[in-house]
Design a protein around this motif. Structure first.
Motif, short mmCIF file in Angstrom:
data_model
loop_
_atom_site.label_atom_id
_atom_site.label_comp_id
_atom_site.label_asym_id
_atom_site.label_seq_id
_atom_site.Cartn_x
_atom_site.Cartn_y
_atom_site.Cartn_z
N VAL A 1 57.69 11.26 145.64
CA VAL A 1 58.74 11.08 144.12
C VAL A 1 58.24 10.52 143.08
O VAL A 1 58.34 10.90 141.94
CB VAL A 1 59.53 10.47 144.57
N ASN A 2 57.39 9.28 142.70
CA ASN A 2 56.91 9.11 141.35
C ASN A 2 55.77 9.76 141.20
O ASN A 2 56.23 9.91 139.78
CB ASN A 2 56.04 7.33 142.32
N SER A 3 54.99 10.29 142.03
CA SER A 3 54.14 11.72 141.72
C SER A 3 55.00 12.35 140.40
O SER A 3 54.53 13.03 139.31
CB SER A 3 53.11 12.22 142.31
N LYS A 4 56.42 12.40 140.94
CA LYS A 4 57.09 13.90 139.86
C LYS A 4 57.77 13.31 139.78
O LYS A 4 59.18 13.92 139.22
CB LYS A 4 57.79 14.64 141.77
N ARG A 5 57.96 12.03 138.99
CA ARG A 5 59.14 11.48 138.26
C ARG A 5 59.35 12.50 137.30
O ARG A 5 60.82 12.32 137.03
CB ARG A 5 58.40 9.65 138.13
N SER A 6 58.77 12.20 135.92
CA SER A 6 59.26 13.04 134.80
C SER A 6 59.37 14.72 135.08
O SER A 6 61.03 14.97 134.14
CB SER A 6 58.14 12.95 134.08
N GLU A 7 58.95 14.68 135.76
CA GLU A 7 59.33 16.22 136.48
C GLU A 7 61.06 16.43 137.26
O GLU A 7 61.96 16.99 136.84
CB GLU A 7 58.75 17.51 137.57
N LEU B 1 65.14 20.57 142.20
CA LEU B 1 64.69 19.04 143.18
C LEU B 1 64.00 19.74 144.59
O LEU B 1 62.88 19.64 144.65
CB LEU B 1 65.63 18.54 143.67
N ASP B 2 64.25 21.13 145.63
CA ASP B 2 63.80 21.00 146.80
C ASP B 2 62.37 21.76 145.97
O ASP B 2 61.38 21.39 146.93
CB ASP B 2 65.10 22.71 147.95
N ASP B 3 62.20 23.13 145.88
CA ASP B 3 61.54 23.18 145.22
C ASP B 3 60.02 22.38 145.06
O ASP B 3 59.38 22.68 145.01
CB ASP B 3 61.57 24.54 144.12
N SER C 1 69.17 2.72 147.31
CA SER C 1 68.64 3.29 146.09
C SER C 1 67.92 2.46 145.25
O SER C 1 67.48 1.00 144.79
CB SER C 1 69.69 4.50 145.59
N THR C 2 67.09 2.93 144.84
CA THR C 2 65.40 2.74 144.02
C THR C 2 65.74 3.42 143.31
O THR C 2 65.54 4.86 142.18
CB THR C 2 64.47 2.75 144.79
N PRO C 3 66.34 2.51 141.95
CA PRO C 3 66.13 3.12 140.54
C PRO C 3 64.84 4.27 140.23
O PRO C 3 63.71 4.10 140.64
CB PRO C 3 66.14 2.26 139.25
N LEU C 4 64.92 5.30 139.56
CA LEU C 4 64.04 6.23 139.51
C LEU C 4 63.45 5.78 137.90
O LEU C 4 62.81 6.35 137.47
CB LEU C 4 64.05 8.06 139.20
#
Length: 97
Positions: free
Chosen positions: A11-17, A67-69, A94-97
């Motif tokens: 999730v962190n690596s895809k944060r901007s996407e 998001l699934d993709d 939850s954790t803020p993104l």
């Protein structure tokens, strides 16, 4: 709530996407929940987000599909404004993104 470091890293690596996909669908202010897996399957990732007024269920479904993709696993997106008070405790987990 113990969660795989790999899942958090994904999730962190895809944060901007994730944020860009949300913006394209009219969603912002993402938080993420990392539920415990119940068996050997990959856990789903659950998001809570604010949606602009007037967006349809189809807009939300399109975001979930994106998001699934993007993440290569099943996701859920909860509309923050529609979460009943009973489930507001989810937001505290939850954790803020």
């Amino acid at each position: 709530m113990a969660v795989s470091t790999d899942l958090r890293e994904l999730v962190n690596s895809k944060r901007s996407e994730i944020i860009a996909a949300g913006a394209a669908a009219g969603a912002s202010n993402f938080s993420v929940l990392f539920p415990e897996p119940h068996d050997d399957t990959d856990p789903e990732i659950e998001f809570i987000a604010d949606f602009q007024p007037g967006l349809s269920l189809l807009d939300r479904i399109n975001l979930i599909n994106a998001l699934d993709d993007l993440l290569g696993r099943r996701t859920h997106v909860f509309v923050r404004q529609a979460i009943p008070l009973y489930f507001m405790s989810l937001e505290h987990e939850s954790t803020p993104l």
